[in-house]
Design an enzyme around this catalytic site. Structure first.
Site, mmCIF file in Angstrom:
data_model
loop_
_atom_site.group_PDB
_atom_site.id
_atom_site.type_symbol
_atom_site.label_atom_id
_atom_site.label_comp_id
_atom_site.label_asym_id
_atom_site.label_seq_id
_atom_site.Cartn_x
_atom_site.Cartn_y
_atom_site.Cartn_z
ATOM 1 N N ARG A 80 0.861 -1.194 0.000
ATOM 2 C CA ARG A 80 0.000 0.000 0.000
ATOM 3 C C ARG A 80 0.892 1.236 0.000
ATOM 4 O O ARG A 80 1.695 1.423 0.912
ATOM 5 C CB ARG A 80 -0.886 -0.007 1.261
ATOM 6 N N HIS A 124 -3.299 10.847 0.982
ATOM 7 C CA HIS A 124 -2.707 10.618 2.310
ATOM 8 C C HIS A 124 -2.184 11.975 2.802
ATOM 9 O O HIS A 124 -0.985 12.165 2.989
ATOM 10 C CB HIS A 124 -1.617 9.552 2.230
ATOM 11 N N GLU A 169 -7.509 8.145 6.624
ATOM 12 C CA GLU A 169 -7.795 8.802 7.897
ATOM 13 C C GLU A 169 -8.312 10.232 7.734
ATOM 14 O O GLU A 169 -7.635 11.194 8.122
ATOM 15 C CB GLU A 169 -6.552 8.805 8.789
ATOM 16 N N ASN A 296 -7.206 1.522 10.200
ATOM 17 C CA ASN A 296 -5.879 1.755 10.792
ATOM 18 C C ASN A 296 -6.043 1.746 12.294
ATOM 19 O O ASN A 296 -6.893 2.463 12.833
ATOM 20 C CB ASN A 296 -5.314 3.118 10.387
ATOM 21 N N TYR A 298 -3.841 1.674 16.119
ATOM 22 C CA TYR A 298 -2.576 1.705 16.873
ATOM 23 C C TYR A 298 -2.761 1.505 18.365
ATOM 24 O O TYR A 298 -1.935 0.900 19.020
ATOM 25 C CB TYR A 298 -1.839 3.028 16.616
ATOM 26 N N GLU A 366 -3.301 -0.255 8.214
ATOM 27 C CA GLU A 366 -2.113 0.148 8.980
ATOM 28 C C GLU A 366 -2.205 -0.413 10.381
ATOM 29 O O GLU A 366 -3.278 -0.390 10.998
ATOM 30 C CB GLU A 366 -2.006 1.677 9.140
HETATM 31 C C1 FCB Z 1 -1.289 7.129 10.838
HETATM 32 C C2 FCB Z 1 -0.920 7.674 9.466
HETATM 33 C C3 FCB Z 1 0.409 7.171 8.947
HETATM 34 C C4 FCB Z 1 1.444 7.079 10.033
HETATM 35 C C5 FCB Z 1 0.901 6.339 11.241
HETATM 36 C C6 FCB Z 1 1.892 6.169 12.364
HETATM 37 O O1 FCB Z 1 -2.164 8.009 11.460
HETATM 38 O O2 FCB Z 1 -1.917 7.330 8.539
HETATM 39 O O3 FCB Z 1 0.800 7.998 7.886
HETATM 40 O O4 FCB Z 1 1.918 8.329 10.345
HETATM 41 O O5 FCB Z 1 -0.230 6.993 11.739
#
Ligand code: FCB
Length: 466
Positions: A80, A124, A169, A296, A298, A366
């Site tokens: 990607r 992006h 995002e 995405n 985290y 992500e």
């Molecule tokens: C996300 C973004 C990506 C990267 C990660 C850590 O929010 O999409 O570009 O910065 O965080």
């Protein structure tokens, strides 16, 4: 290298790696590329850590053959990447830049020759500066310009790109960029940010239409939905979490998957959200069926009620909703300061799938962690924390799949250490280390681990090894 317990992902599950144009390409003034809001922002003193810019970044623009070779060696099914709008249309609209088009042709062909399926993100975060100068995402013309740019990209690459992602995002584009001001264009607005959120969705809808017309294969959008918890059972914290749900999730998911605006937007923004930027027919446009949704993820987020920074609702930024973030998890933090809680990922996936019956299949577009990597005297990078993070989160995805959520694949963030936006080059997310003085690439232990995991998955599900 010994891999932690292998998550039982189903046959046909796909593995990939992800990057984004401004974070890796560099070559910011080369071959006719026009400036984007991230060029302007990063060149403005005080905006990024240490004044870091993407001028050179990982120099992927010149080193893409080496990077594709790293992907091939990694054994991924897909890659990607994002297309920089201002390489194709330096002014955002108008003349097309042939050399910019050629770059992604070369990249896509190199990927295909390596047996890797290209997934292209159209936006992006790198809006052409010329469009920001005319109002940016606050104005509808930007959504129309995005559709025209999409048509150019789809026409040129549609025969070879497997998966198209309209926006990455949009929460960050609208709210981190136009309300918090931590990202480009660095604005702190109320109405402007809410108009931006709406126009991003309209741009998405118009882009989907263009992609369909061009016969694109798979079309979707990538969202960073948040798994939100209240800090306590107090009524004010429960109300705070409701407002945060609107801001973080429902602004996107309700129009996209339920054909309506969020029920609680009034109590979140006191009349600011429902502005004259909303036109008849928009919800139908935004809610057009998709082939997949990219997620995405985290970290989870816990919130509690807090006083508004600005008492007058008319003057508040769109992120000033009387909410503050707390961190009760007590787990290890990545260098971003993010708690590591894989079970929240399973909860998020189950929650979204349960909430929207019309939800198309999910792809994890992500997931990854920034760690304090160091190079040991043997020249290796023993990033055990990253391996632990990835193993935990892949297991969390597997748990969601076992619970019935339709997740088709996973792109790790990121192939390379890169420009982490306002945090500059301080945060290393890569499976491959980049030495920013020499631009040398060195695969970390996590790279070898991921490769082993993909090979083991293929062996276990009897897919041919590559
Ligand atoms: C996300 C973004 C990506 C990267 C990660 C850590 O929010 O999409 O570009 O910065 O965080």
């Amino acid at each position: 290298m010994s891999a932690p317990a292998f998550p039982p992902l189903p046959p046909g599950f796909r593995f990939g790696a992800a990057t984004a144009a401004y974070q890796i390409e560099g070559a910011h003034e080369e071959d006719g590329r026009g400036p984007s809001i991230w060029d302007t922002f990063s060149h403005t003193p005080g905006r990024t850590l240490g004044g870091a810019t993407g001028d050179t970044a990982c120099d992927h623009y010149h080193r893409y053959p080496e990077d594709v070779a790293l992907l091939r060696e990694l054994g991924v099914d897909g890659y990607r990447f994002s297309i920089a709008w201002s390489r194709l249309l330096p002014q955002g609209t108008g003349p097309v830049n042939a050399k910019g088009l050629d770059f992604y042709d070369r990249l896509i062909d190199e990927l295909l020759a390596a047996g890797i399926a290209p997934a292209a993100t159209l936006y992006h975060w790198d809006l052409p500066q010329a469009l920001e100068d005319r109002g940016g995402w606050r104005v509808r013309e930007t959504a129309e310009a995005f559709a025209a740019y999409t048509a150019v990209a789809a026409d040129r690459y549609g025969d070879r790109v497997e998966r198209w992602i309209t926006l990455n995002e949009p929460f960050c584009s609208a709210f981190v960029g136009y309300a918090e001001g931590r990202h480009a264009p660095g604005a702190r607005e109320g109405r402007g940010a809410l108009a931006a959120a709406h126009h991003l969705l309209v741009g998405h809808g118009l882009a989907v239409r263009e992609l369909r017309t061009a016969g694109a294969r798979e079309v979707g959008i990538t969202l960073n939905l948040d798994r939100l918890h209240p800090a306590s059972g107090r009524p004010e914290d429960l109300a705070a979490v409701r407002r945060a749900e609107v801001l973080h999730n429902e602004v996107w998911t309700e129009p996209l998957f339920a054909g309506r605006y969020p029920e609680h937007e009034e109590e979140t923004w006191a009349g600011l959200a429902d502005g004259d930027w909303r036109c008849p027919g928009d919800l139908r446009l935004i809610g057009a069926p998709l082939d997949f949704v990219g997620i995405n993820f985290y970290r989870p987020v816990t919130v509690e009620a807090a006083p508004h920074g600005e008492p007058d609702p008319e003057k508040r930024t769109a992120t000033d909703i009387g909410v503050t973030e707390t961190n009760p998890y007590g787990t290890r933090l990545t260098t971003m300061g993010w708690p590591v809680v894989p079970s929240a990922f399973t909860e998020l996936l189950r929650d979204i799938a349960g909430r929207y019956p019309r939800l198309p299949p999910l792809w994890i577009t992500e997931n990854g962690s920034a760690e304090a990597d160091s190079v040991t005297p043997d020249g290796r990078i023993h990033d055990a924390e990253r391996i632990d993070y990835l193993a935990g989160h892949l297991a969390a995805v597997a748990d969601a799949v076992t619970a019935g959520v339709d997740v088709r694949g996973y792109y790790v963030w990121s192939l390379l250490d890169n420009f982490e936006w306002a945090r500059g080059y301080d945060q290393r997310f890569g499976l491959v280390r980049v030495d920013y003085d020499t631009l040398t690439r060195t695969p970390k232990d996590s790279y070898h681990w991921y490769r082993g995991l993909i090979t083991a998955h293929r062996a276990r599900t009897e897919e041919p090894a590559r």
